[in-house]
Design a protein around this motif. Sequence first.
Motif, PDB file in Angstrom:
ATOM      1  N   THR A   6      46.124  93.114  74.438  1.00  0.00           N
ATOM      2  CA  THR A   6      47.541  92.879  74.707  1.00  0.00           C
ATOM      3  C   THR A   6      47.769  91.428  75.058  1.00  0.00           C
ATOM      4  O   THR A   6      48.740  90.812  74.624  1.00  0.00           O
ATOM      5  N   GLU A   7      46.854  90.887  75.823  1.00  0.00           N
ATOM      6  CA  GLU A   7      46.955  89.486  76.219  1.00  0.00           C
ATOM      7  C   GLU A   7      46.835  88.579  74.993  1.00  0.00           C
ATOM      8  O   GLU A   7      47.587  87.619  74.836  1.00  0.00           O
ATOM      9  N   GLN A   8      45.898  88.905  74.113  1.00  0.00           N
ATOM     10  CA  GLN A   8      45.724  88.110  72.894  1.00  0.00           C
ATOM     11  C   GLN A   8      46.935  88.255  71.974  1.00  0.00           C
ATOM     12  O   GLN A   8      47.371  87.290  71.342  1.00  0.00           O
ATOM     13  N   ALA A   9      47.472  89.469  71.916  1.00  0.00           N
ATOM     14  CA  ALA A   9      48.656  89.684  71.083  1.00  0.00           C
ATOM     15  C   ALA A   9      49.828  88.891  71.634  1.00  0.00           C
ATOM     16  O   ALA A   9      50.601  88.287  70.878  1.00  0.00           O
ATOM     17  N   ALA A  10      49.970  88.866  72.967  1.00  0.00           N
ATOM     18  CA  ALA A  10      51.056  88.114  73.593  1.00  0.00           C
ATOM     19  C   ALA A  10      50.860  86.621  73.351  1.00  0.00           C
ATOM     20  O   ALA A  10      51.803  85.886  73.059  1.00  0.00           O
ATOM     21  N   MET A  11      49.604  86.155  73.445  1.00  0.00           N
ATOM     22  CA  MET A  11      49.302  84.753  73.224  1.00  0.00           C
ATOM     23  C   MET A  11      49.548  84.393  71.754  1.00  0.00           C
ATOM     24  O   MET A  11      50.115  83.350  71.432  1.00  0.00           O
ATOM     25  N   LEU A  12      49.140  85.293  70.875  1.00  0.00           N
ATOM     26  CA  LEU A  12      49.340  85.082  69.449  1.00  0.00           C
ATOM     27  C   LEU A  12      50.834  85.068  69.127  1.00  0.00           C
ATOM     28  O   LEU A  12      51.310  84.229  68.359  1.00  0.00           O
ATOM     29  N   ALA A  13      51.589  85.970  69.751  1.00  0.00           N
ATOM     30  CA  ALA A  13      53.040  86.014  69.539  1.00  0.00           C
ATOM     31  C   ALA A  13      53.670  84.729  70.043  1.00  0.00           C
ATOM     32  O   ALA A  13      54.582  84.179  69.418  1.00  0.00           O
ATOM     33  N   GLY A  14      53.183  84.215  71.173  1.00  0.00           N
ATOM     34  CA  GLY A  14      53.697  82.944  71.723  1.00  0.00           C
ATOM     35  C   GLY A  14      53.395  81.782  70.791  1.00  0.00           C
ATOM     36  O   GLY A  14      54.230  80.918  70.557  1.00  0.00           O
ATOM     37  N   GLN A  15      52.176  81.762  70.232  1.00  0.00           N
ATOM     38  CA  GLN A  15      51.801  80.693  69.304  1.00  0.00           C
ATOM     39  C   GLN A  15      52.608  80.775  68.008  1.00  0.00           C
ATOM     40  O   GLN A  15      53.038  79.767  67.461  1.00  0.00           O
ATOM     41  N   ALA A  17      55.581  82.047  67.762  1.00  0.00           N
ATOM     42  CA  ALA A  17      56.934  81.618  68.119  1.00  0.00           C
ATOM     43  C   ALA A  17      56.995  80.088  68.193  1.00  0.00           C
ATOM     44  O   ALA A  17      57.968  79.476  67.743  1.00  0.00           O
ATOM     45  N   GLU A  18      55.939  79.478  68.746  1.00  0.00           N
ATOM     46  CA  GLU A  18      55.891  78.011  68.840  1.00  0.00           C
ATOM     47  C   GLU A  18      55.821  77.389  67.455  1.00  0.00           C
ATOM     48  O   GLU A  18      56.506  76.413  67.167  1.00  0.00           O
ATOM     49  N   VAL A  19      54.995  77.956  66.571  1.00  0.00           N
ATOM     50  CA  VAL A  19      54.897  77.455  65.191  1.00  0.00           C
ATOM     51  C   VAL A  19      56.240  77.613  64.481  1.00  0.00           C
ATOM     52  O   VAL A  19      56.700  76.720  63.768  1.00  0.00           O
ATOM     53  N   ARG A  20      56.878  78.770  64.700  1.00  0.00           N
ATOM     54  CA  ARG A  20      58.192  79.018  64.075  1.00  0.00           C
ATOM     55  C   ARG A  20      59.205  77.979  64.579  1.00  0.00           C
ATOM     56  O   ARG A  20      59.987  77.431  63.809  1.00  0.00           O
TER      57      ARG A  20
END
Length: 120
Positions: A6-15, A17-20
């Motif tokens: 979940t933490e990795q998914a949240a971090m991946l989602a944050g990254q 979002a940042e790339v977007r």
Amino acid sequence: MAEEATEQAAMLAGQVAEVRRIAEVGFTDVRGQLALILQQVVHGERQHAALADTVADNYRLLSERLDEHARSIQAAAEERAGERARIQTMADNARRFATWVPIVVSILFGVAGIALKTWA
């Protein structure tokens, strides 16, 4: 492990979002630059059209002035040719006069001399 996923998914989602966000900002900048370039091209085309009109007007005016100048040169040349013809005619007449007057005067004096000789 679920917590780590979940933490990795949240971090991946944050990254993601940042790339977007970075991509959107980049595309916005590119669109703005393209819009600016397009505006400059349109402005340049307007300036080019105005300059082309000015050059065409100047060319037309200059052509008219050159044509007028050529006509005045032609008229002056024709006038000089007419003057030369009049001068030549006067010179021919003067030459004829200078040739025939002495002959006529000589004939008159000759006839007068013969008349006086026979009368006297």
